[in-house]
Design a protein around this motif. Structure first.
Motif, short mmCIF file in Angstrom:
data_model
loop_
_atom_site.label_atom_id
_atom_site.label_comp_id
_atom_site.label_asym_id
_atom_site.label_seq_id
_atom_site.Cartn_x
_atom_site.Cartn_y
_atom_site.Cartn_z
N HIS A 8 0.80 -1.23 0.00
CA HIS A 8 0.00 0.00 0.00
C HIS A 8 0.83 1.28 0.00
O HIS A 8 0.36 2.32 -0.45
N LEU A 9 2.04 1.22 0.51
CA LEU A 9 2.87 2.42 0.54
C LEU A 9 3.92 2.43 -0.58
O LEU A 9 4.68 3.38 -0.69
N CYS A 10 3.94 1.36 -1.37
CA CYS A 10 4.88 1.24 -2.50
C CYS A 10 6.33 1.46 -2.05
O CYS A 10 7.07 2.26 -2.63
N LEU A 11 6.72 0.75 -1.01
CA LEU A 11 8.07 0.89 -0.48
C LEU A 11 8.95 -0.28 -0.89
O LEU A 11 8.46 -1.38 -1.14
N ILE A 13 11.75 -3.08 0.17
CA ILE A 13 11.84 -3.86 1.40
C ILE A 13 12.75 -3.19 2.42
O ILE A 13 12.42 -3.13 3.60
N ASP A 14 13.89 -2.68 1.99
CA ASP A 14 14.80 -2.05 2.95
C ASP A 14 14.19 -0.82 3.60
O ASP A 14 14.37 -0.56 4.79
N ALA A 15 13.40 -0.05 2.84
CA ALA A 15 12.74 1.13 3.41
C ALA A 15 11.66 0.71 4.41
O ALA A 15 11.51 1.32 5.47
N ALA A 16 10.92 -0.34 4.09
CA ALA A 16 9.87 -0.82 5.00
C ALA A 16 10.47 -1.39 6.28
O ALA A 16 9.94 -1.18 7.37
N LEU A 17 11.57 -2.09 6.17
CA LEU A 17 12.20 -2.67 7.36
C LEU A 17 12.83 -1.60 8.25
O LEU A 17 12.96 -1.80 9.45
N CYS A 18 13.22 -0.47 7.67
CA CYS A 18 13.80 0.63 8.45
C CYS A 18 12.74 1.57 9.02
O CYS A 18 13.08 2.47 9.78
N ALA A 19 11.49 1.38 8.64
CA ALA A 19 10.42 2.26 9.12
C ALA A 19 10.25 2.08 10.63
O ALA A 19 10.36 0.98 11.15
N ASP A 34 7.65 8.87 7.72
CA ASP A 34 8.96 9.26 7.22
C ASP A 34 9.78 7.99 7.04
O ASP A 34 9.94 7.22 7.99
N VAL A 35 10.28 7.77 5.83
CA VAL A 35 11.09 6.58 5.56
C VAL A 35 12.41 6.98 4.93
O VAL A 35 12.51 7.99 4.23
N LEU A 36 13.40 6.17 5.21
CA LEU A 36 14.72 6.36 4.63
C LEU A 36 14.77 5.57 3.33
O LEU A 36 14.63 4.34 3.35
N ILE A 37 14.92 6.26 2.22
CA ILE A 37 14.90 5.57 0.93
C ILE A 37 16.32 5.33 0.43
O ILE A 37 17.29 5.85 1.00
N LYS A 38 16.41 4.57 -0.64
CA LYS A 38 17.70 4.26 -1.23
C LYS A 38 18.44 5.55 -1.58
O LYS A 38 17.87 6.45 -2.18
N GLY A 39 19.66 5.64 -1.18
CA GLY A 39 20.44 6.84 -1.44
C GLY A 39 20.59 7.72 -0.22
O GLY A 39 21.39 8.64 -0.21
N GLY A 40 19.77 7.50 0.82
CA GLY A 40 19.96 8.20 2.06
C GLY A 40 18.97 9.24 2.49
O GLY A 40 18.88 9.53 3.67
N PRO A 41 18.19 9.87 1.60
CA PRO A 41 17.30 10.93 2.10
C PRO A 41 16.05 10.37 2.76
O PRO A 41 15.60 9.27 2.45
N TRP A 42 15.50 11.15 3.68
CA TRP A 42 14.22 10.82 4.32
C TRP A 42 13.11 11.46 3.52
O TRP A 42 13.22 12.62 3.11
N LYS A 44 8.63 11.83 3.17
CA LYS A 44 7.32 11.61 3.78
C LYS A 44 6.47 10.84 2.78
O LYS A 44 6.28 11.28 1.65
N VAL A 45 5.95 9.70 3.22
CA VAL A 45 5.10 8.88 2.39
C VAL A 45 3.69 8.96 2.96
O VAL A 45 3.50 8.74 4.17
N PRO A 46 2.69 9.28 2.14
CA PRO A 46 1.32 9.32 2.66
C PRO A 46 0.85 7.90 3.02
O PRO A 46 1.14 6.95 2.31
N VAL A 47 0.15 7.80 4.13
CA VAL A 47 -0.35 6.51 4.60
C VAL A 47 -1.86 6.49 4.41
O VAL A 47 -2.57 7.37 4.91
N SER A 48 -2.36 5.47 3.71
CA SER A 48 -3.80 5.36 3.47
C SER A 48 -4.52 5.08 4.78
O SER A 48 -3.93 4.52 5.72
N PRO A 49 -5.79 5.44 4.89
CA PRO A 49 -6.54 5.19 6.12
C PRO A 49 -6.57 3.71 6.50
O PRO A 49 -6.53 3.38 7.68
#
Length: 87
Positions: A8-11, A13-19, A34-42, A44-49
């Motif tokens: 649902h958040l289109c993340l 695996i590494d970003a989801a595990l670091c959440a 807030d997730v840490l994506i590939k390359g290092g920046p944080w 904000k990912v919208p979260v569905s209800p």
């Protein structure tokens, strides 16, 4: 839960595990994570209800289990302390 977040958040695996739960937030009338994506920046990912409700339910269940275990543990320690202090 991991599959739900990945899908649902289109993340990745590494970003989801670091959440982290501490990174859940609210911005511009939307729940965010807030997730840490590939390359290092944080980012904000919208979260569905639907996902927000699932995460909140999981958090509440874990908190309730922790409180119940803590209550039993403290109750056991108190009775033992009373038995030692007042034989």
């Amino acid at each position: 839960m991991l599959i739900l977040v990945l899908y649902h958040l289109c993340l990745r695996i590494d970003a989801a595990l670091c959440a982290r739960i501490e990174k859940l937030g609210y911005d511009k009338d939307h729940h965010t994570l807030d997730v840490l994506i590939k390359g290092g920046p944080w980012v904000k990912v919208p979260v569905s209800p639907f996902v927000w409700y699932a995460v909140q339910t999981l958090i509440e269940d874990r908190a309730a289990s922790f409180r119940a275990a803590r209550r039993v543990s403290l109750g056991h320690n108190r009775s033992h302390a009373c038995a030692v202090a007042f034989p």
